[in-house]
Scaffold this motif. Structure first.
Motif, PDB file in Angstrom:
ATOM      1  N   ARG A  54       0.382  10.311 -10.965  1.00 49.56           N
ATOM      2  CA  ARG A  54       1.013   9.403 -11.905  1.00 49.56           C
ATOM      3  C   ARG A  54       0.358   9.424 -13.272  1.00 49.56           C
ATOM      4  O   ARG A  54       0.590   8.545 -14.081  1.00 49.56           O
ATOM      5  CB  ARG A  54       0.980   7.976 -11.337  1.00 49.56           C
ATOM      6  N   THR A  55      -0.471  10.401 -13.527  1.00 52.44           N
ATOM      7  CA  THR A  55      -1.150  10.467 -14.812  1.00 52.44           C
ATOM      8  C   THR A  55      -1.317  11.918 -15.225  1.00 52.44           C
ATOM      9  O   THR A  55      -1.340  12.825 -14.383  1.00 52.44           O
ATOM     10  CB  THR A  55      -2.533   9.789 -14.743  1.00 52.44           C
ATOM     11  N   ASN A  56      -1.391  12.129 -16.510  1.00 54.90           N
ATOM     12  CA  ASN A  56      -1.661  13.469 -17.036  1.00 54.90           C
ATOM     13  C   ASN A  56      -3.145  13.763 -17.150  1.00 54.90           C
ATOM     14  O   ASN A  56      -3.528  14.868 -17.506  1.00 54.90           O
ATOM     15  CB  ASN A  56      -1.012  13.629 -18.411  1.00 54.90           C
TER      16      ASN A  56
ATOM     17  N   HIS B 186       4.205   4.029 -21.115  1.00 56.04           N
ATOM     18  CA  HIS B 186       3.825   5.436 -21.098  1.00 56.04           C
ATOM     19  C   HIS B 186       4.016   5.990 -19.698  1.00 56.04           C
ATOM     20  O   HIS B 186       4.302   5.274 -18.747  1.00 56.04           O
ATOM     21  CB  HIS B 186       2.366   5.596 -21.539  1.00 56.04           C
ATOM     22  N   ILE B 187       3.805   7.264 -19.585  1.00 56.63           N
ATOM     23  CA  ILE B 187       4.017   7.905 -18.298  1.00 56.63           C
ATOM     24  C   ILE B 187       3.014   7.421 -17.256  1.00 56.63           C
ATOM     25  O   ILE B 187       3.239   7.492 -16.061  1.00 56.63           O
ATOM     26  CB  ILE B 187       3.931   9.441 -18.456  1.00 56.63           C
ATOM     27  N   GLU B 188       1.847   6.910 -17.715  1.00 57.94           N
ATOM     28  CA  GLU B 188       0.858   6.384 -16.787  1.00 57.94           C
ATOM     29  C   GLU B 188       1.235   4.997 -16.285  1.00 57.94           C
ATOM     30  O   GLU B 188       0.644   4.512 -15.317  1.00 57.94           O
ATOM     31  CB  GLU B 188      -0.523   6.307 -17.446  1.00 57.94           C
ATOM     32  N   ASP B 189       2.186   4.339 -16.948  1.00 54.55           N
ATOM     33  CA  ASP B 189       2.485   2.954 -16.644  1.00 54.55           C
ATOM     34  C   ASP B 189       3.734   2.789 -15.791  1.00 54.55           C
ATOM     35  O   ASP B 189       4.429   1.788 -15.860  1.00 54.55           O
ATOM     36  CB  ASP B 189       2.671   2.153 -17.939  1.00 54.55           C
ATOM     37  N   ARG B 190       4.070   3.779 -14.980  1.00 59.58           N
ATOM     38  CA  ARG B 190       5.319   3.743 -14.236  1.00 59.58           C
ATOM     39  C   ARG B 190       5.321   2.667 -13.161  1.00 59.58           C
ATOM     40  O   ARG B 190       6.370   2.254 -12.687  1.00 59.58           O
ATOM     41  CB  ARG B 190       5.590   5.098 -13.607  1.00 59.58           C
ATOM     42  N   ASN B 191       4.147   2.152 -12.764  1.00 63.22           N
ATOM     43  CA  ASN B 191       4.114   1.118 -11.740  1.00 63.22           C
ATOM     44  C   ASN B 191       4.728  -0.186 -12.238  1.00 63.22           C
ATOM     45  O   ASN B 191       5.116  -1.043 -11.453  1.00 63.22           O
ATOM     46  CB  ASN B 191       2.671   0.857 -11.288  1.00 63.22           C
ATOM     47  N   TYR B 192       4.799  -0.352 -13.550  1.00 56.88           N
ATOM     48  CA  TYR B 192       5.392  -1.578 -14.079  1.00 56.88           C
ATOM     49  C   TYR B 192       6.874  -1.671 -13.761  1.00 56.88           C
ATOM     50  O   TYR B 192       7.440  -2.740 -13.695  1.00 56.88           O
ATOM     51  CB  TYR B 192       5.203  -1.635 -15.593  1.00 56.88           C
ATOM     52  N   PHE B 193       7.508  -0.512 -13.563  1.00 59.46           N
ATOM     53  CA  PHE B 193       8.954  -0.516 -13.388  1.00 59.46           C
ATOM     54  C   PHE B 193       9.364  -0.113 -11.982  1.00 59.46           C
ATOM     55  O   PHE B 193      10.530   0.111 -11.722  1.00 59.46           O
ATOM     56  CB  PHE B 193       9.590   0.446 -14.397  1.00 59.46           C
TER      57      PHE B 193
ATOM     58  N   ILE C 174      -5.388   5.715 -18.378  1.00 59.24           N
ATOM     59  CA  ILE C 174      -4.334   5.250 -19.267  1.00 59.24           C
ATOM     60  C   ILE C 174      -4.363   6.046 -20.570  1.00 59.24           C
ATOM     61  O   ILE C 174      -5.370   6.674 -20.916  1.00 59.24           O
ATOM     62  CB  ILE C 174      -4.472   3.741 -19.543  1.00 59.24           C
ATOM     63  N   LEU C 175      -3.236   6.018 -21.271  1.00 55.12           N
ATOM     64  CA  LEU C 175      -3.100   6.855 -22.461  1.00 55.12           C
ATOM     65  C   LEU C 175      -4.090   6.449 -23.548  1.00 55.12           C
ATOM     66  O   LEU C 175      -4.806   7.279 -24.092  1.00 55.12           O
ATOM     67  CB  LEU C 175      -1.669   6.771 -22.983  1.00 55.12           C
ATOM     68  N   TYR C 176      -4.125   5.162 -23.872  1.00 60.78           N
ATOM     69  CA  TYR C 176      -5.089   4.663 -24.854  1.00 60.78           C
ATOM     70  C   TYR C 176      -6.232   4.016 -24.079  1.00 60.78           C
ATOM     71  O   TYR C 176      -6.248   2.813 -23.822  1.00 60.78           O
ATOM     72  CB  TYR C 176      -4.434   3.669 -25.813  1.00 60.78           C
ATOM     73  N   SER C 177      -7.177   4.855 -23.707  1.00 61.15           N
ATOM     74  CA  SER C 177      -8.243   4.407 -22.822  1.00 61.15           C
ATOM     75  C   SER C 177      -9.198   3.465 -23.550  1.00 61.15           C
ATOM     76  O   SER C 177      -9.597   3.724 -24.696  1.00 61.15           O
ATOM     77  CB  SER C 177      -9.028   5.616 -22.297  1.00 61.15           C
TER      78      SER C 177
END
Length: 925
Positions: free
Chosen positions: A540-542, A516-523, A607-610
């Motif tokens: 980095r989050t909505n 998801h857009i919140e998980d950009r640190n993974y890449f 995170i998206l699914y909190s």
């Protein structure tokens, strides 16, 4: 003949008297006169009434001292505003406390003002003015809409109104800020402490050489007072530097320069070439360009939209901490400030990274960590190409690129030839990201040749600006990458939840999971990720969070309403409120407000699914005895009583302020008595004190829901167009409780179901018959009670008739006694007048007796004098006789002497008689 020409014998018929209305109609002057008389009478009545009302009005009482005579506060309880202005001229700092004697807030703030005055009376003049007395000048010149009002004056500058909490520590802090609006920076260590503060700071450099005050110093001093006047919270600190070497540390070389320190964005220098150097402009410039990561909220206790306006801005993180404004250090506040700074720090430049390092290593502060690029900030500007603004985009399934790639990294860059200004620094702007997305989707054909399971990048110009270009790197996430990420220590403890698009845990979820857009640190390969890393999470989050602070010593009631425990000794609490989602989450109160706990709390929300669960506030103070007819449901007992119960449940939603809800209590009590307790439960819940999951909430009160025992997921609402009566409720319950079960997992029954239904109906019929029999017995008992009541009513009527007769008799006796009382009063007045007359006569007699006593004394004196004269006369006679014997030839002269003596005696006797006669006359009178 008569005078009218008729025969004299026949009497003329007398005219019949006409009605008075007909006479008045023939004589309109009577109507006008009567109207005038009635109008005059009405005017006289109104005048008398108004004059009596004026006489009844009581004059205002003369005010008294509001503060004691021993208080250090000068109390002008008569509202002498002119005298207050006169004494203000001799003091440097003056505090005015305008109050109303009847105001509860003024009475409560009186003790707080006295505490502050006892500590600062030698430096500040404290004046209290009664601004409510109608004859005082303060009431005539000031028109306040609330009390109390606190004004501060610094010499001729003012008024500076204080709008903070009416607490001694807060008032004293504000007064001290007015006393010393500028902080003197004399060393590098003090400069470091000033710049380390979480609140924004403004520094001015002035050279104090020969002149007492350098040019512009008074303007800068006044601008600090202006900031306190516009922002009573005092979020901006003002300092002054006089050392040239210290000023060079922040690139200030010219005297009169003003420097605004900012942590994330580039610090600013006041543009003298663009704006006039005035106190108002400096204050306005500082307020508009300041950075505020944490906002203090101080509700005044009345009706206000303060919290509502802040919650509308987005999700809010509230910190409730005990705060003392006069304390020198605030460790808990510093910990929260570190988290807020890292959360808002979106610039990934290496030049600004030591700022966070200073907060991470508070034991070894270094000046270069606070202002790492201060010397080169003004001279050189950074190239924006080093600091791109990137964001991760998850491609939808319908997108053409998603056939080969499902994740793209978009970065916003600018050409090397364009340099930023000194004031503005490149930011991760939402508009730029939106423009990049538009340009990316328009140029999607450039990615068609990409092969799956690879990472490909492409640069393209902006669709909106010819000076910008974007970079797009697209890739596909496969099982190997997810397994690799799952094995590392990432910011999410459950990577399957973070990557799952459906929100369910399972082995098959990894095939279709995408980041998801919140998980950009993974890449992002160049970003080190650890368990407590939230640097730049705001960008980095909505789910952007706004940080707010509240003093738990003053506003703990808000924390309790959000779910804080009332029995806690340490009043620290943290909660996230999301008004858009109508949910709020709380941090476990067993955890202390340390950096790691706060970072985990923020990350779990972002995170998206909190994994955070919505906190439901329940009223834990409700306690009912075991034997009760209606079950009281709370947040904690709702699941057990309603959802998991094996009974039919009828639930009433109510509130304490709902009058219609209270009118249904007797109906539900009767209903609970009729229904069998083994199969039915009648319950109610106060929705203003207990939160429920959204699927069980309602938007109107009262609301009635019925939960059948075998299909709780198919609850039924009582129709709103039906009146809530006992028969309607019984029909509603029996109708929906007798429906067959519709559970899909049950096997269909052939012969047993009708048998069970018949048995159930027979049980219902038998139960209803028994209930009908009970109702009949109750009805007969009610009839008997009705007969008894009728007999008691007839007896009561007879008693009432007797009482009426006794009342008439007593009224007659009262009238007779009243008449007798009036006669006695008249007799009393008559006797009183007679006694007054007798008293006057007695007083006259007393005066006459005093006069007689004085006259008797005079008579005694006269008698004594006469006796002396008589004795002298006898002696004279004896001397004359002796002379007669001695000389006979002197007969003529002797006789003459004797005649003179006799004449004198006659005169004395006549005087005595006159005196006695006057005395007798006076005595007679």
């Amino acid at each position: 003949m008569s005078l009218c020409g008729g025969s004299g014998h026949s009497a003329a018929p007398r005219p019949r008297p006409q009605p008075r209305a007909a006479q008045m109609s023939r004589r309109p002057e009577l109507v006008c006169g009567a109207a005038i008389v009635l109008g005059c009478a009405l005017l006289v009545t109104l005048k008398v009434t108004s004059s009596r009302a004026k006489d009844v009005t009581m004059a205002a009482k003369v005010p008294v001292n509001f503060f004691s005579s021993k208080s250090p506060v000068l109390d002008l309880f008569r509202g002498q505003l002119d005298y207050a202005d006169y004494i203000r001229q001799d003091s440097e700092v003056v505090l005015y406390f305008f109050y109303a004697p009847w105001c509860g807030q003024s009475i409560a703030a009186r003790e707080e003002i006295e505490q502050v005055a006892s500590r600062l009376a030698d430096q500040v003049l404290f004046v209290a003015v009664n601004c409510w007395w109608n004859q005082g000048k303060c009431r005539k010149q000031k028109h306040f809409f609330y009390f109390p009002v606190i004004y501060l004056y610094h010499r001729s500058f003012g008024p500076i109104e204080y709008k903070g909490p009416m607490s001694a520590v807060y008032i004293e802090k504000f007064v001290r800020r007015v006393m010393t609006p500028l902080l003197y920076i004399s060393s590098r260590s003090k400069l470091l402490d000033f710049l380390s503060n979480y609140e924004p700071g403004v520094l001015g450099y002035f050279e104090f050489n020969a002149s007492p005050q350098p040019p512009g110093y008074l303007i800068f001093f006044t601008s600090a007072l202006h900031s306190l006047k516009k922002d009573y919270l005092g979020t901006i600190h003002f300092g002054v530097i006089t050392d040239k070497q210290i000023a060079k540390e922040i690139s200030l070389t010219r005297s009169g320069s003003v420097y605004l320190h900012r942590r994330v964005n580039t610090s600013l220098i006041y543009p003298n070439e663009v704006m006039n150097y005035t106190a108002e402009n400096i204050c306005k410039w500082a307020l508009e360009n300041r950075e505020t990561f944490i906002h203090w909220l101080r509700p005044h206790g009345g009706k206000s939209l303060l919290l509502n306006n802040e919650l509308k801005k987005g999700p809010a993180l509230f910190f409730f901490i005990p705060f003392n404004p006069l304390a020198e250090s605030h460790p808990l506040l510093d910990e929260i400030a570190k988290v807020a700074l890292e959360y808002n720090y979106c610039n990934k430049s290496q030049a600004a990274e030591p700022v966070l390092q200073h907060f991470r290593d508070a034991n070894s502060p270094d000046f270069e960590s606070i202002v790492p690029h201060a010397r080169t900030r003004v001279a050189d500007t950074y190239s924006i190409t080093k600091y791109p603004c990137c964001n991760t985009v998850v491609l939808p399934q319908w997108h053409s690129i998603s056939r080969t790639h499902n994740v793209c990294e978009l970065c916003v860059n600018q050409t090397v030839g364009v340099k930023p200004s000194k004031v503005n620094v490149p930011q991760c702007n939402f508009l730029e990201i939106e423009a990049a997305l538009d340009s990316f989707y328009l140029k999607e054909h450039t990615f068609f040749q990409f092969v799956s399971n690879t990472i490909e990048c492409n640069n393209f110009l902006s669709f909106y600006s010819p000076f910008s270009y974007y970079t797009a790197c697209c890739r596909t996430v496969n099982r190997g990458l997810i397994n690799l990420i799952s094995s590392e220590k990432t910011i999410f403890q459950t990577p399957k939840v973070a990557f799952s698009s459906s929100g369910k845990k399972g082995k098959d979820d990894t095939h279709h999971s995408i980041p998801h857009i919140e998980d950009r640190n993974y890449f992002t390969s160049d970003l080190s990720v650890n368990g407590t890393h939230i640097t730049g999470l705001r960008c980095r989050t909505n789910k952007t969070l706004n940080f707010y602070l509240l003093d738990s010593n003053l506003f703990w009631m808000y924390a309790e309403r959000l779910g804080a425990s009332r029995s806690t000794h340490m009043k620290t609490f943290a909660a996230i409120v999301d008004l858009k989602e109508e949910a709020h989450y709380i941090l476990d109160q067993n955890q202390t407000l340390i950096k790691s706990a706060l970072e985990n709390f923020i990350q779990n929300f972002s995170i998206l699914y909190s994994p955070l669960k919505r906190h439901l506030v329940g009223d834990s103070s409700v306690h009912f005895p075991a034997q009760h007819i209606i079950t009281e449901v709370t947040t904690n007992t709702f699941r057990d009583v309603v959802v998991l119960s094996e009974k039919n449940v009828l639930l009433l939603y109510y509130a304490q302020w709902c009058g219609f809800c209270a009118s249904l209590n007797h109906i539900f009590i009767q209903l609970a008595r009729l229904l069998p307790p083994n199969n039915f439960t009648v319950a109610r819940i106060d929705v203003t004190q207990n939160d429920l999951p959204w699927e069980f909430m309602t938007d109107r009160l009262p609301t009635i829901l019925f939960f059948p025992y075998n299909r709780k997921d198919k609850s039924v609402k009582f129709p709103e167009d039906f009146s809530v009566t006992l028969p309607n409720l019984l029909k509603f319950i029996l109708h929906y409780s007798s429906l067959p079960s519709a559970a899909p997992d049950l096997e269909p029954c052939a012969k047993e179901c009708p048998q069970k239904e018949r048995e159930l109906q027979q049980e219902h019929i038998s139960h209803l018959r028994s209930e009908i029999q009970k109702l009949r017995s109750e009805v007969s008992a009610l009839h008997q009670a009705q007969d008894q009541l009728e007999a008691q009513l007839s007896e009561a009527r007879r008693e009432e008739h007797k009482l009426q007769q006794q009342k008439h008799t007593l009224e007659k006796q009262h009238s007779v006694l009243q008449l007798h009382s009036e006669q006695l009063q008249a007799l009393y007045e008559q006797k009183n007048r007679e006694l007054e007359e007798m008293a006057e006569k007695l007083q006259e007699l007393a005066d006459a007796s005093e006069n007689l006593l004085t006259e008797n004394a005079l008579l005694k004196v006269l008698l004594a004098a006469m006796e002396g004269k008589l004795e002298n006369r006898d002696e004279t006679k004896k001397s004359i006789q002796s002379e007669e014997t001695l000389s006979t030839h002197n007969t003529g002269p002797v006789l003459t002497a004797i005649d003179r003596l006799r004449e004198r005696e006659r005169l004395d006797v006549s005087n005595i008689d006159t005196t006695v006669t006057e005395h007798k006359e006076n005595r007679t009178e």
